[in-house]
Design a protein around this motif. Sequence first.
Motif, PDB file in Angstrom:
ATOM      1  N   ARG A  31       0.843  -1.196   0.000  1.00  0.00           N
ATOM      2  CA  ARG A  31       0.000   0.000   0.000  1.00  0.00           C
ATOM      3  C   ARG A  31       0.875   1.241   0.000  1.00  0.00           C
ATOM      4  NH1 ARG A  31      -1.618  -3.389   3.618  1.00  0.00           N
ATOM      5  NH2 ARG A  31      -3.467  -4.589   3.205  1.00  0.00           N
ATOM      6  N   PHE A  32       0.354   2.270  -0.623  1.00  0.00           N
ATOM      7  CA  PHE A  32       1.066   3.537  -0.724  1.00  0.00           C
ATOM      8  C   PHE A  32       0.103   4.650  -0.339  1.00  0.00           C
ATOM      9  CE2 PHE A  32       2.701   0.434  -3.669  1.00  0.00           C
ATOM     10  CZ  PHE A  32       4.031   0.380  -3.291  1.00  0.00           C
ATOM     11  N   PHE A  33       0.580   5.594   0.475  1.00  0.00           N
ATOM     12  CA  PHE A  33      -0.278   6.607   1.085  1.00  0.00           C
ATOM     13  C   PHE A  33       0.141   8.015   0.681  1.00  0.00           C
ATOM     14  CE2 PHE A  33       0.189   2.885   3.724  1.00  0.00           C
ATOM     15  CZ  PHE A  33      -1.118   2.547   4.020  1.00  0.00           C
ATOM     16  N   TYR A  34      -0.868   8.857   0.489  1.00  0.00           N
ATOM     17  CA  TYR A  34      -0.646  10.258   0.177  1.00  0.00           C
ATOM     18  C   TYR A  34      -1.776  11.047   0.822  1.00  0.00           C
ATOM     19  CZ  TYR A  34      -0.662  14.591  -2.566  1.00  0.00           C
ATOM     20  OH  TYR A  34      -0.668  15.901  -2.950  1.00  0.00           O
ATOM     21  N   GLN A  35      -1.458  12.196   1.359  1.00  0.00           N
ATOM     22  CA  GLN A  35      -2.482  13.075   1.919  1.00  0.00           C
ATOM     23  C   GLN A  35      -2.459  14.361   1.103  1.00  0.00           C
ATOM     24  OE1 GLN A  35      -2.176  13.594   6.121  1.00  0.00           O
ATOM     25  NE2 GLN A  35      -4.187  14.544   6.270  1.00  0.00           N
ATOM     26  N   ALA A  36      -3.607  14.696   0.503  1.00  0.00           N
ATOM     27  CA  ALA A  36      -3.682  15.879  -0.364  1.00  0.00           C
ATOM     28  C   ALA A  36      -3.230  17.117   0.404  1.00  0.00           C
ATOM     29  CB  ALA A  36      -5.100  16.048  -0.889  1.00  0.00           C
ATOM     30  N   LYS A  37      -2.263  17.824  -0.164  1.00  0.00           N
ATOM     31  CA  LYS A  37      -1.719  19.025   0.485  1.00  0.00           C
ATOM     32  C   LYS A  37      -2.580  20.260   0.197  1.00  0.00           C
ATOM     33  CE  LYS A  37       3.006  17.262   0.252  1.00  0.00           C
ATOM     34  NZ  LYS A  37       2.568  15.929   0.429  1.00  0.00           N
ATOM     35  N   HIS A  38      -3.357  20.184  -0.865  1.00  0.00           N
ATOM     36  CA  HIS A  38      -4.247  21.275  -1.259  1.00  0.00           C
ATOM     37  C   HIS A  38      -5.452  20.660  -1.971  1.00  0.00           C
ATOM     38  CE1 HIS A  38      -2.651  20.591  -5.294  1.00  0.00           C
ATOM     39  NE2 HIS A  38      -1.447  20.610  -4.726  1.00  0.00           N
ATOM     40  N   ASN A  39      -6.469  21.454  -2.226  1.00  0.00           N
ATOM     41  CA  ASN A  39      -7.626  20.953  -2.961  1.00  0.00           C
ATOM     42  C   ASN A  39      -7.199  20.540  -4.371  1.00  0.00           C
ATOM     43  OD1 ASN A  39      -9.133  21.601  -0.739  1.00  0.00           O
ATOM     44  ND2 ASN A  39     -10.150  23.358  -1.656  1.00  0.00           N
ATOM     45  N   ILE A  40      -7.721  19.383  -4.820  1.00  0.00           N
ATOM     46  CA  ILE A  40      -7.408  18.878  -6.156  1.00  0.00           C
ATOM     47  C   ILE A  40      -8.710  18.864  -6.949  1.00  0.00           C
ATOM     48  CG2 ILE A  40      -6.535  16.924  -7.498  1.00  0.00           C
ATOM     49  CD1 ILE A  40      -4.955  16.082  -4.959  1.00  0.00           C
ATOM     50  N   CYS A  41      -8.782  19.707  -7.964  1.00  0.00           N
ATOM     51  CA  CYS A  41      -9.976  19.806  -8.809  1.00  0.00           C
ATOM     52  C   CYS A  41      -9.951  18.681  -9.836  1.00  0.00           C
ATOM     53  CB  CYS A  41     -10.015  21.168  -9.499  1.00  0.00           C
ATOM     54  SG  CYS A  41     -11.402  21.316 -10.634  1.00  0.00           S
ATOM     55  N   LEU A  42     -11.005  17.883  -9.868  1.00  0.00           N
ATOM     56  CA  LEU A  42     -11.065  16.756 -10.792  1.00  0.00           C
ATOM     57  C   LEU A  42     -11.881  17.083 -12.042  1.00  0.00           C
ATOM     58  CD1 LEU A  42     -11.419  13.802  -8.271  1.00  0.00           C
ATOM     59  CD2 LEU A  42      -9.361  14.650  -9.390  1.00  0.00           C
ATOM     60  N   GLU A  43     -11.989  18.366 -12.364  1.00  0.00           N
ATOM     61  CA  GLU A  43     -12.632  18.775 -13.615  1.00  0.00           C
ATOM     62  C   GLU A  43     -11.649  18.595 -14.769  1.00  0.00           C
ATOM     63  OE1 GLU A  43     -15.836  19.417 -13.851  1.00  0.00           O
ATOM     64  OE2 GLU A  43     -16.029  19.222 -11.680  1.00  0.00           O
ATOM     65  N   LYS A  44     -10.374  18.401 -14.442  1.00  0.00           N
ATOM     66  CA  LYS A  44      -9.358  18.104 -15.446  1.00  0.00           C
ATOM     67  C   LYS A  44      -8.469  16.978 -14.922  1.00  0.00           C
ATOM     68  CE  LYS A  44      -6.103  21.593 -13.889  1.00  0.00           C
ATOM     69  NZ  LYS A  44      -5.137  22.594 -14.282  1.00  0.00           N
ATOM     70  N   TYR A  45      -7.730  16.362 -15.829  1.00  0.00           N
ATOM     71  CA  TYR A  45      -6.812  15.271 -15.520  1.00  0.00           C
ATOM     72  C   TYR A  45      -5.798  15.725 -14.466  1.00  0.00           C
ATOM     73  CZ  TYR A  45      -5.193  10.808 -17.465  1.00  0.00           C
ATOM     74  OH  TYR A  45      -4.906   9.487 -17.679  1.00  0.00           O
ATOM     75  N   GLU A  83     -13.573   3.522  -9.127  1.00  0.00           N
ATOM     76  CA  GLU A  83     -13.725   2.674 -10.308  1.00  0.00           C
ATOM     77  C   GLU A  83     -12.395   2.572 -11.042  1.00  0.00           C
ATOM     78  OE1 GLU A  83     -17.206   3.231 -12.903  1.00  0.00           O
ATOM     79  OE2 GLU A  83     -17.705   4.861 -11.520  1.00  0.00           O
ATOM     80  N   GLY A  84     -12.128   1.420 -11.621  1.00  0.00           N
ATOM     81  CA  GLY A  84     -10.885   1.213 -12.343  1.00  0.00           C
ATOM     82  C   GLY A  84     -10.693   2.166 -13.503  1.00  0.00           C
ATOM     83  N   LYS A  85     -11.788   2.594 -14.122  1.00  0.00           N
ATOM     84  CA  LYS A  85     -11.669   3.490 -15.271  1.00  0.00           C
ATOM     85  C   LYS A  85     -11.393   4.943 -14.865  1.00  0.00           C
ATOM     86  CE  LYS A  85     -16.638   4.267 -15.596  1.00  0.00           C
ATOM     87  NZ  LYS A  85     -17.820   4.124 -16.412  1.00  0.00           N
ATOM     88  N   ALA A  86     -11.409   5.246 -13.583  1.00  0.00           N
ATOM     89  CA  ALA A  86     -11.225   6.618 -13.101  1.00  0.00           C
ATOM     90  C   ALA A  86      -9.751   6.987 -12.921  1.00  0.00           C
ATOM     91  CB  ALA A  86     -11.967   6.822 -11.786  1.00  0.00           C
ATOM     92  N   TYR A  87      -8.840   6.026 -13.028  1.00  0.00           N
ATOM     93  CA  TYR A  87      -7.427   6.313 -12.769  1.00  0.00           C
ATOM     94  C   TYR A  87      -6.525   5.349 -13.522  1.00  0.00           C
ATOM     95  CZ  TYR A  87      -7.452   2.213  -9.732  1.00  0.00           C
ATOM     96  OH  TYR A  87      -7.552   0.933  -9.254  1.00  0.00           O
ATOM     97  N   LYS A  88      -5.266   5.730 -13.614  1.00  0.00           N
ATOM     98  CA  LYS A  88      -4.211   4.870 -14.159  1.00  0.00           C
ATOM     99  C   LYS A  88      -3.007   4.999 -13.250  1.00  0.00           C
ATOM    100  CE  LYS A  88      -5.229   5.074 -19.074  1.00  0.00           C
ATOM    101  NZ  LYS A  88      -4.750   5.506 -20.389  1.00  0.00           N
ATOM    102  N   ILE A  99     -13.045  13.268 -13.574  1.00  0.00           N
ATOM    103  CA  ILE A  99     -14.305  12.627 -13.191  1.00  0.00           C
ATOM    104  C   ILE A  99     -15.243  13.595 -12.471  1.00  0.00           C
ATOM    105  CG2 ILE A  99     -13.380  10.284 -13.138  1.00  0.00           C
ATOM    106  CD1 ILE A  99     -12.953  10.581 -10.133  1.00  0.00           C
ATOM    107  N   GLY A 100     -14.817  14.839 -12.328  1.00  0.00           N
ATOM    108  CA  GLY A 100     -15.649  15.837 -11.664  1.00  0.00           C
ATOM    109  C   GLY A 100     -15.461  15.780 -10.149  1.00  0.00           C
ATOM    110  N   GLY A 101     -15.756  16.896  -9.497  1.00  0.00           N
ATOM    111  CA  GLY A 101     -15.645  16.961  -8.049  1.00  0.00           C
ATOM    112  C   GLY A 101     -14.298  17.500  -7.597  1.00  0.00           C
ATOM    113  N   THR A 102     -14.086  17.433  -6.291  1.00  0.00           N
ATOM    114  CA  THR A 102     -12.861  17.952  -5.686  1.00  0.00           C
ATOM    115  C   THR A 102     -12.372  17.007  -4.607  1.00  0.00           C
ATOM    116  OG1 THR A 102     -13.613  20.218  -6.065  1.00  0.00           O
ATOM    117  CG2 THR A 102     -11.879  19.923  -4.435  1.00  0.00           C
ATOM    118  N   ILE A 103     -11.072  16.794  -4.576  1.00  0.00           N
ATOM    119  CA  ILE A 103     -10.443  16.100  -3.442  1.00  0.00           C
ATOM    120  C   ILE A 103      -9.921  17.226  -2.556  1.00  0.00           C
ATOM    121  CG2 ILE A 103      -8.584  14.567  -2.700  1.00  0.00           C
ATOM    122  CD1 ILE A 103      -8.710  13.251  -5.478  1.00  0.00           C
ATOM    123  N   TYR A 104     -10.440  17.325  -1.356  1.00  0.00           N
ATOM    124  CA  TYR A 104     -10.084  18.429  -0.473  1.00  0.00           C
ATOM    125  C   TYR A 104      -8.767  18.184   0.252  1.00  0.00           C
ATOM    126  CZ  TYR A 104     -14.744  20.046  -1.497  1.00  0.00           C
ATOM    127  OH  TYR A 104     -15.860  20.476  -2.168  1.00  0.00           O
TER     128      TYR A 104
END
Length: 137
Positions: A31-45, A83-88, A99-104
């Motif tokens: 397993r690999f862990f990351y904590q978002a340092k800032h908001n990540i907008c998922l309106e773009k790749y 979903e598998g299709k949401a990331y590579k 995929i839309g939305g925000t990772i805070y």
Amino acid sequence: MARKSSRPHKKFLRDFSLLIKNIYIQPRVTRFFYQAKHNICLEKYQVIPAYQFINDAGKSIKKFPYKGKSKYSNLYINGIMQEGKAYKIKKKKLMIKNIGGTIYAGTPIVIEIVEFRLGYRDRSELNPKVIMEKGRK
């Protein structure tokens, strides 16, 4: 015309079962862990480099294990499997599709990679001569 028996040969089954008893499948999970340092907008790749992740031991990594035929991966964002299709996952980066939305900021992102390996209990018993000798007893 004589009909051949449709039942497998008993000796073959005995030898084959001896072989199978010595083989097992061993899963390995990393397993690999990351904590978002800032908001990540998922309106773009979005791309998160592998070096920003830490492993189970809390150490930085340089790349993710290669994803081959005997491996699969899961991505969890805030504890929810995606979903598998949401990331590579590439060797040196995680790519999240638009995929839309925000990772805070502060949201945990976890990559889980599961690999399956074959193991052998006693390698000497995989030798066909040993199998044949045991079959004669």
